[in-house]
Design a protein around this motif. Structure first.
Motif, mmCIF file in Angstrom:
data_model
loop_
_atom_site.group_PDB
_atom_site.id
_atom_site.type_symbol
_atom_site.label_atom_id
_atom_site.label_comp_id
_atom_site.label_asym_id
_atom_site.label_seq_id
_atom_site.Cartn_x
_atom_site.Cartn_y
_atom_site.Cartn_z
ATOM 1 N N GLU A 29 43.576 42.869 66.155
ATOM 2 C CA GLU A 29 44.727 42.298 65.458
ATOM 3 C C GLU A 29 44.890 42.903 64.072
ATOM 4 N N ILE A 30 43.780 43.064 63.340
ATOM 5 C CA ILE A 30 43.839 43.646 62.017
ATOM 6 C C ILE A 30 44.297 45.108 62.084
ATOM 7 N N SER A 31 43.840 45.832 63.100
ATOM 8 C CA SER A 31 44.269 47.237 63.273
ATOM 9 C C SER A 31 45.767 47.298 63.534
ATOM 10 N N TRP A 32 46.271 46.368 64.328
ATOM 11 C CA TRP A 32 47.716 46.357 64.620
ATOM 12 C C TRP A 32 48.516 46.043 63.351
ATOM 13 N N ILE A 33 48.062 45.044 62.577
ATOM 14 C CA ILE A 33 48.768 44.697 61.334
ATOM 15 C C ILE A 33 48.734 45.872 60.362
ATOM 16 N N THR A 34 47.593 46.538 60.263
ATOM 17 C CA THR A 34 47.457 47.686 59.345
ATOM 18 C C THR A 34 48.408 48.806 59.723
ATOM 19 N N HIS B 276 46.453 40.612 44.995
ATOM 20 C CA HIS B 276 45.841 41.564 45.921
ATOM 21 C C HIS B 276 46.416 41.326 47.317
ATOM 22 N N LEU B 277 46.536 42.386 48.096
ATOM 23 C CA LEU B 277 47.072 42.272 49.451
ATOM 24 C C LEU B 277 46.088 42.835 50.476
ATOM 25 N N SER B 278 44.838 42.527 50.287
ATOM 26 C CA SER B 278 43.827 42.962 51.243
ATOM 27 C C SER B 278 43.884 42.071 52.487
ATOM 28 N N LEU B 279 43.511 42.651 53.620
ATOM 29 C CA LEU B 279 43.465 41.906 54.876
ATOM 30 C C LEU B 279 42.058 41.345 55.088
ATOM 31 N N ARG B 280 41.982 40.063 55.413
ATOM 32 C CA ARG B 280 40.709 39.420 55.702
ATOM 33 C C ARG B 280 40.836 38.648 57.003
ATOM 34 N N GLY B 281 39.837 38.775 57.853
ATOM 35 C CA GLY B 281 39.838 38.058 59.115
ATOM 36 C C GLY B 281 38.627 37.158 59.249
ATOM 37 N N TYR B 282 38.820 36.006 59.866
ATOM 38 C CA TYR B 282 37.746 35.052 60.129
ATOM 39 C C TYR B 282 37.776 34.706 61.616
ATOM 40 N N LEU B 283 36.613 34.517 62.196
ATOM 41 C CA LEU B 283 36.565 34.265 63.632
ATOM 42 C C LEU B 283 35.447 33.308 63.981
ATOM 43 N N ASP B 284 35.552 32.746 65.163
ATOM 44 C CA ASP B 284 34.486 31.905 65.697
ATOM 45 C C ASP B 284 34.693 31.808 67.203
ATOM 46 N N SER B 285 33.650 31.443 67.895
ATOM 47 C CA SER B 285 33.753 31.245 69.341
ATOM 48 C C SER B 285 32.895 30.065 69.754
ATOM 49 N N ARG C 61 33.041 27.778 82.886
ATOM 50 C CA ARG C 61 32.012 28.192 81.921
ATOM 51 C C ARG C 61 32.465 29.362 81.042
ATOM 52 N N ARG C 62 33.749 29.504 80.843
ATOM 53 C CA ARG C 62 34.230 30.528 79.922
ATOM 54 C C ARG C 62 34.234 29.988 78.495
ATOM 55 N N SER C 63 34.313 30.918 77.550
ATOM 56 C CA SER C 63 34.264 30.560 76.136
ATOM 57 C C SER C 63 35.667 30.563 75.547
ATOM 58 N N VAL C 64 35.804 29.904 74.410
ATOM 59 C CA VAL C 64 37.058 29.953 73.657
ATOM 60 C C VAL C 64 36.786 30.699 72.360
ATOM 61 N N ALA C 65 37.720 31.553 71.979
ATOM 62 C CA ALA C 65 37.581 32.335 70.748
ATOM 63 C C ALA C 65 38.801 32.095 69.875
ATOM 64 N N GLY C 66 38.560 31.989 68.590
ATOM 65 C CA GLY C 66 39.654 31.793 67.655
ATOM 66 C C GLY C 66 39.485 32.682 66.443
ATOM 67 N N TYR C 67 40.611 33.068 65.855
ATOM 68 C CA TYR C 67 40.548 33.855 64.624
ATOM 69 C C TYR C 67 41.761 33.542 63.755
ATOM 70 N N CYS C 68 41.655 33.878 62.486
ATOM 71 C CA CYS C 68 42.798 33.827 61.573
ATOM 72 C C CYS C 68 42.708 35.023 60.633
ATOM 73 N N VAL C 69 43.850 35.572 60.292
ATOM 74 C CA VAL C 69 43.930 36.759 59.443
ATOM 75 C C VAL C 69 44.789 36.434 58.227
ATOM 76 N N TYR C 70 44.271 36.778 57.058
ATOM 77 C CA TYR C 70 44.980 36.546 55.802
ATOM 78 C C TYR C 70 45.405 37.871 55.186
ATOM 79 N N LEU C 71 46.637 37.913 54.679
ATOM 80 C CA LEU C 71 47.114 39.011 53.838
ATOM 81 C C LEU C 71 47.176 38.459 52.424
ATOM 82 N N GLY C 72 46.249 38.893 51.582
ATOM 83 C CA GLY C 72 46.094 38.245 50.295
ATOM 84 C C GLY C 72 45.598 36.831 50.512
#
Length: 228
Positions: A222-227, A161-170, A179-190
């Motif tokens: 990011e997912i919209s750009w990859i799509t 399968h080649l579905s896109l999945r994204g995971y995030l946290d802050s 006092r700013r926050s840090v945000a991270g994400y990762c995107v998987y293709l399959g």
């Protein structure tokens, strides 16, 4: 697909005959040297098995450790310590900040195949203007971590399968200076990691919920750009 950087070209596709024809056509216009299957490209090593590709920068890591005189360091298990977040006021100013900046620049290039370094390198990059002894110690810890995991990298593998999945946290308001926050994400293709990020948010979030929604917006963009 064709990837060109200055005089180096990677040509890839799923039709061997068309690839050979394309290379022959290029050779009629330009002087080319076909090096065969891809093994090395700008510090990134490529290894194959029957169904996967492995990308790592082991040779680059060894050169970085040698250049900085860190080959003798004892390895450690993590790139950073837990607890208090670093501040720009920690430690004493370095007399020669150029070496710190050079190391961080080298580490930034490593994040092309080492997503495990993204958070630490992004944090250390915030102190390039006026690094201190505390920041230097933190940078050396990243190098010690690399010493023990020189050949780690990306695994690009077959998937049904080649579905896109994204995971995030802050991490809300984790930077003590603003006092700013840090945000991270990762995107998987399959089952393959194809995109990742860890960076400080540009505005101050008034709640952890607001910080999470900003992180969500980033990964959706990011997912919209990859799509597309």
């Amino acid at each position: 697909m064709v990837l060109i950087y200055v005089g180096d070209i990677i040509v890839t596709g799923n039709n061997t005959l068309l690839l050979k024809q394309f290379i022959s056509q290029l050779n009629t216009k330009f002087a080319l040297k076909d090096l065969g299957p891809l093994h090395f490209f700008f510090g990134i090593e490529v290894h194959r098995d029957e169904s996967s590709l492995y990308l790592n920068q082991g040779k680059y890591v060894k050169e970085l450790l040698s250049r900085t005189g860190m080959l003798h360091l004892k390895p450690c298990q993590t790139p950073m310590t837990t607890g208090k977040s670093q501040s720009k006021f920690d430690g004493e100013p370095l007399q020669n900040p150029t070496e710190y900046r050079s190391i961080i620049g080298g580490l930034q290039y490593l994040t092309h195949t080492r997503p495990d370094l993204s958070f630490a390198v992004n944090k250390l990059s915030l102190f390039l203007q006026a690094p201190t002894s505390a920041h230097w110690s933190a940078a050396k810890r990243v190098l010690r971590y690399l010493k023990g995991m020189i050949n780690h990298g990306l695994h690009i593998k077959f998937a049904n399968h080649l579905s896109l999945r994204g995971y995030l946290d802050s991490d809300w308001a984790c930077y003590p200076d603003d006092r700013r926050s840090v945000a991270g994400y990762c995107v998987y293709l399959g089952d393959t990691l194809v995109s990742w990020s860890s960076k400080k948010q540009v505005v101050v979030s008034r709640s952890s919920t607001e910080s999470e929604y900003r992180a969500l917006a980033h990964v959706l963009a990011e997912i919209s750009w990859i799509t597309s």
